[in-house]
Design a protein around this motif. Structure first.
Motif, PDB file in Angstrom:
ATOM      1  N   TYR A  53     -23.488 -11.069   2.996  1.00 35.33           N
ATOM      2  CA  TYR A  53     -24.706 -11.069   2.175  1.00 35.33           C
ATOM      3  C   TYR A  53     -24.452 -10.316   0.870  1.00 35.33           C
ATOM      4  CZ  TYR A  53     -29.277 -10.033   0.325  1.00 35.33           C
ATOM      5  OH  TYR A  53     -30.330  -9.916  -0.526  1.00 35.33           O
ATOM      6  N   PHE A  54     -23.913  -9.100   0.979  1.00 34.53           N
ATOM      7  CA  PHE A  54     -23.706  -8.309  -0.239  1.00 34.53           C
ATOM      8  C   PHE A  54     -22.595  -8.904  -1.105  1.00 34.53           C
ATOM      9  CE2 PHE A  54     -26.042  -5.027   2.190  1.00 34.53           C
ATOM     10  CZ  PHE A  54     -27.032  -4.784   1.243  1.00 34.53           C
ATOM     11  N   ALA A  55     -21.645  -9.583  -0.466  1.00 34.07           N
ATOM     12  CA  ALA A  55     -20.598 -10.251  -1.257  1.00 34.07           C
ATOM     13  C   ALA A  55     -21.243 -11.296  -2.156  1.00 34.07           C
ATOM     14  CB  ALA A  55     -19.566 -10.878  -0.329  1.00 34.07           C
ATOM     15  N   GLU A  56     -22.280 -11.943  -1.631  1.00 38.85           N
ATOM     16  CA  GLU A  56     -22.953 -12.993  -2.396  1.00 38.85           C
ATOM     17  C   GLU A  56     -23.916 -12.414  -3.436  1.00 38.85           C
ATOM     18  OE1 GLU A  56     -25.869 -16.651  -1.313  1.00 38.85           O
ATOM     19  OE2 GLU A  56     -24.419 -16.079   0.246  1.00 38.85           O
ATOM     20  N   HIS A  57     -24.568 -11.297  -3.112  1.00 37.14           N
ATOM     21  CA  HIS A  57     -25.663 -10.800  -3.959  1.00 37.14           C
ATOM     22  C   HIS A  57     -25.332  -9.599  -4.841  1.00 37.14           C
ATOM     23  CE1 HIS A  57     -27.854 -13.204  -0.950  1.00 37.14           C
ATOM     24  NE2 HIS A  57     -28.648 -13.466  -1.984  1.00 37.14           N
ATOM     25  N   LEU A  58     -24.244  -8.920  -4.569  1.00 41.35           N
ATOM     26  CA  LEU A  58     -23.927  -7.712  -5.339  1.00 41.35           C
ATOM     27  C   LEU A  58     -22.583  -7.899  -6.046  1.00 41.35           C
ATOM     28  CD1 LEU A  58     -24.571  -4.620  -5.908  1.00 41.35           C
ATOM     29  CD2 LEU A  58     -23.115  -4.155  -3.926  1.00 41.35           C
ATOM     30  N   PRO A  59     -22.611  -8.016  -7.390  1.00 44.94           N
ATOM     31  CA  PRO A  59     -21.342  -8.208  -8.111  1.00 44.94           C
ATOM     32  C   PRO A  59     -20.422  -6.993  -7.921  1.00 44.94           C
ATOM     33  CG  PRO A  59     -23.245  -8.549  -9.564  1.00 44.94           C
ATOM     34  CD  PRO A  59     -23.771  -7.974  -8.289  1.00 44.94           C
ATOM     35  N   ILE A  60     -19.135  -7.248  -7.815  1.00 48.94           N
ATOM     36  CA  ILE A  60     -18.178  -6.160  -7.581  1.00 48.94           C
ATOM     37  C   ILE A  60     -18.234  -5.139  -8.724  1.00 48.94           C
ATOM     38  CG2 ILE A  60     -16.173  -7.346  -8.620  1.00 48.94           C
ATOM     39  CD1 ILE A  60     -16.061  -5.134  -5.484  1.00 48.94           C
ATOM     40  N   GLU A  61     -18.565  -5.611  -9.924  1.00 51.75           N
ATOM     41  CA  GLU A  61     -18.646  -4.707 -11.085  1.00 51.75           C
ATOM     42  C   GLU A  61     -19.741  -3.656 -10.866  1.00 51.75           C
ATOM     43  OE1 GLU A  61     -18.729  -8.069 -11.315  1.00 51.75           O
ATOM     44  OE2 GLU A  61     -16.658  -8.326 -12.004  1.00 51.75           O
ATOM     45  N   ASP A  62     -20.808  -4.028 -10.155  1.00 47.28           N
ATOM     46  CA  ASP A  62     -21.894  -3.077  -9.903  1.00 47.28           C
ATOM     47  C   ASP A  62     -21.571  -2.130  -8.751  1.00 47.28           C
ATOM     48  OD1 ASP A  62     -23.135  -4.454 -11.859  1.00 47.28           O
ATOM     49  OD2 ASP A  62     -24.591  -5.480 -10.572  1.00 47.28           O
ATOM     50  N   ALA A  63     -20.754  -2.619  -7.823  1.00 49.44           N
ATOM     51  CA  ALA A  63     -20.492  -1.818  -6.626  1.00 49.44           C
ATOM     52  C   ALA A  63     -19.258  -0.935  -6.785  1.00 49.44           C
ATOM     53  CB  ALA A  63     -20.298  -2.735  -5.422  1.00 49.44           C
ATOM     54  N   GLN A  64     -18.300  -1.328  -7.627  1.00 49.60           N
ATOM     55  CA  GLN A  64     -16.955  -0.722  -7.714  1.00 49.60           C
ATOM     56  C   GLN A  64     -16.153  -0.992  -6.437  1.00 49.60           C
ATOM     57  OE1 GLN A  64     -15.748   1.888 -10.179  1.00 49.60           O
ATOM     58  NE2 GLN A  64     -17.473   1.430 -11.530  1.00 49.60           N
ATOM     59  N   ARG A  65     -16.710  -0.528  -5.311  1.00 46.34           N
ATOM     60  CA  ARG A  65     -16.121  -0.849  -4.009  1.00 46.34           C
ATOM     61  C   ARG A  65     -17.276  -1.375  -3.159  1.00 46.34           C
ATOM     62  NH1 ARG A  65     -12.321   0.344  -6.777  1.00 46.34           N
ATOM     63  NH2 ARG A  65     -10.433   1.461  -6.154  1.00 46.34           N
ATOM     64  N   GLN A  97     -11.881  -8.144  -8.506  1.00 50.33           N
ATOM     65  CA  GLN A  97     -10.976  -7.014  -8.665  1.00 50.33           C
ATOM     66  C   GLN A  97     -11.782  -5.723  -8.610  1.00 50.33           C
ATOM     67  OE1 GLN A  97      -8.164  -7.635 -11.741  1.00 50.33           O
ATOM     68  NE2 GLN A  97      -6.839  -6.002 -10.982  1.00 50.33           N
ATOM     69  N   ALA A  98     -11.382  -4.806  -7.744  1.00 47.07           N
ATOM     70  CA  ALA A  98     -12.049  -3.501  -7.632  1.00 47.07           C
ATOM     71  C   ALA A  98     -11.301  -2.529  -8.540  1.00 47.07           C
ATOM     72  CB  ALA A  98     -12.028  -3.028  -6.179  1.00 47.07           C
TER      73      ALA A  98
END
Ligand code: GTQ
Length: 344
Positions: A53-65, A97-98
Motif C-alpha cells: 500500500y505505502f509503496a503505491e501511495h508514498l513516493p520514496i522521495e517523501d519517505a527517504q526509507r 532510489q533511496a
C-alpha cells in the motif's frame, strides 16, 4: 528551616533532585533481569499488504526509507523491537532510489523477496538476492537503487536503540543525493568468498566485518555440507554464526548474526540467556515458546525472544527443515562480561 516529619523529608529531598535509595533498591537491583520487551510475532503476510500500500501511495522521495518498523508493545517510545535492537521491513520498487546517508548506528539487511537491488556502501555496489546478509557498519555511506522489475523487500536490522541510549547517535546526509561507484562491484564479497583465504592487503583494525554480503548460496552450501549427521546445539539446532573472517568474531560489535537449521521434528531443549534475540523465518513452520507465550511462525515472520526469557524452538514439520535467521546483542553482553545462560 527544620524538617518537621517524614513527609517533609521525602518531599524536600525530591526538590533537591535527590532520592532515598531504600525505596528503590528492589527495582534497581533485581534478583534477575526482567525484560520490558514482550514476546511478540509479526506475520509477514499481514505486513506485506501494508508495505505494498505505502509503496503505491508514498513516493520514496517523501519517505527517504520506506520501512515498516516492528515495534514491540513493551517498547513504544522510543520505538524498538527488543531492548537494544530494531527490525524493519523495507520495500523498494523498480526504478526507485533511496538517497545516501550515514549514521553511527550499525545496520544490516537480510533479503526477503525480489532481486536486482544493489546497495552502494562507501562507493561499492553490493547486489542483493533473497537470503543474502548485507552489512552496513556505522558511518558507512549507503543508498539503495532498484534497477530491476519487481518490488523488493528486505529486513533491516539496526542497533539504534542502544546507540541512542548511549547518546552516541550521529547522522549525516551525503553531499549529493546518491553515491557514485568508486570501487569494483561486490569486491568486498568476492575477495572473502572462500571464507578461510583472506586478502592480505586489508587492514585488520576495524571492529566490523569487512564482508559486504554473505550470499545465501554460500549459507545454503554450508548447511548442506554439514548435512544430517550432526545434531548441533541442543537449544538452537544447526546454528552457524556469521563471522568476521579477519578475527573470527561477530560481524558487528553490537550485533551477532546466525542462521539456524532446525531439522525435521526438532524440539529444542529450553533455555534462557541474557542476550535478546530477533528471529526471522527463512523457511518452514514451527513454534517457539517464549515464557508463557506460544509463538506460531511461518515463512518470513519475525518474532522476538526478550533477554532472560525461557525459550524453546520446535519445527512443526516431520519431513521439512525449518531455517531461522537470528540476530542478537550477544556481542555486547559478552564484551561487557554480562553473558549468562541457563539450560532448563
Ligand atoms: O536503509 O538506510 O530500517 O538508515 C532504518 C534506518 C533502514 C537504511 C532502516 C536506515 C535504513
Amino acid at each position: 528551616m527544620a524538617i518537621a516529619n517524614d513527609d517533609d523529608a521525602y518531599s524536600g529531598l525530591t526538590k533537591l533532585d535527590a532520592a532515598p535509595l531504600w525505596r528503590y533498591l528492589g527495582d534497581l537491583f533485581r534478583p534477575e533481569p526482567k525484560s520490558v520487551a514482550i514476546p511478540t510475532i509479526w506475520h509477514y503476510q499481514a505486513l506485506r499488504e501494508y508495505a505494498m500500500y505505502f509503496a503505491e501511495h508514498l513516493p520514496i522521495e517523501d519517505a527517504q526509507r520506506r520501512v515498516l518498523m516492528l515495534v514491540n508493545p513493551g517498547l513504544q517510545e522510543p520505538p524498538a523491537t527488543v531492548n537494544t535492537l530494531y527490525a524493519g521491513i523495507q520495500i523498494l520498487l523498480p526504478g526507485e532510489q533511496a538517497p545516501a546517508h550515514r549514521h553511527t548506528s550499525n545496520a544490516f539487511r537480510f533479503v526477503i523477496e525480489g532481486s536486482g537491488v544493489y546497495t552502494t556502501v562507501d562507493g561499492e555496489r553490493v547486489h542483493m538476492r533473497p537470503g543474502d546478509l548485507l552489512m552496513t557498519a556505522g558511518m558507512q555511506w549507503h543508498d539503495h537503487f532498484h534497477p530491476a522489475d519487481e518490488p523488493m523487500m528486505w529486513l533491516d536490522g539496526l542497533d539504534y536503540p542502544l546507540i541512542n541510549s548511549l547518546e552516541a547517535g550521529f547522522y549525516e546526509k551525503f553531499p549529493d543525493t546518491y553515491q557514485k561507484s568508486t570501487a569494483p562491484d561486490d569486491i568486498s564479497t568476492r575477495q572473502f568468498i572462500h571464507g578461510r583465504l583472506n586478502p592480505t592487503w586489508i587492514p585488520r583494525t576495524s571492529p566490523n566485518t569487512p564482508v559486504g554480503n554473505y550470499p545465501w548460496s554460500e549459507t545454503e552450501r554450508a548447511l548442506s555440507a554439514i548435512g544430517d549427521d550432526v545434531d548441533g546445539c541442543e537449544h538452537d539446532g544447526i546454528a552457524l554464526e556469521y563471522t568476521n573472517p579477519l578475527n573470527g568474531g561477530p560481524v558487528l560489535p553490537t550485533i551477532g548474526c546466525r542462521v539456524q537449521r532446525l531439522k525435521p521434528g526438532f524440539s529444542g531443549r529450553p533455555r534462557r540467556q541474557t542476550p535478546s534475540v530477533i528471529c526471522h523465518v527463512v523457511r518452514g513452520h514451527g513454534t517457539t515458546q517464549v515464557g508463557e507465550t506460544l509463538l506460531q511462525w511461518h515463512p518470513n515472520d519475525v518474532f522476538v525472544i526478550p533477554g532472560w526469557s525461557t525459550y524453546q524452538h520446535k519445527n512443526a514439520a516431520t519431513d521439512d527443515d525449518a531455517v531461522l535467521f537470528t540476530y542478537s546483542n550477544e556481542p555486547v553482553m559478552k564484551s561487557l562480561n554480562l553473558y549468562r545462560e541457563e539450560s532448563l
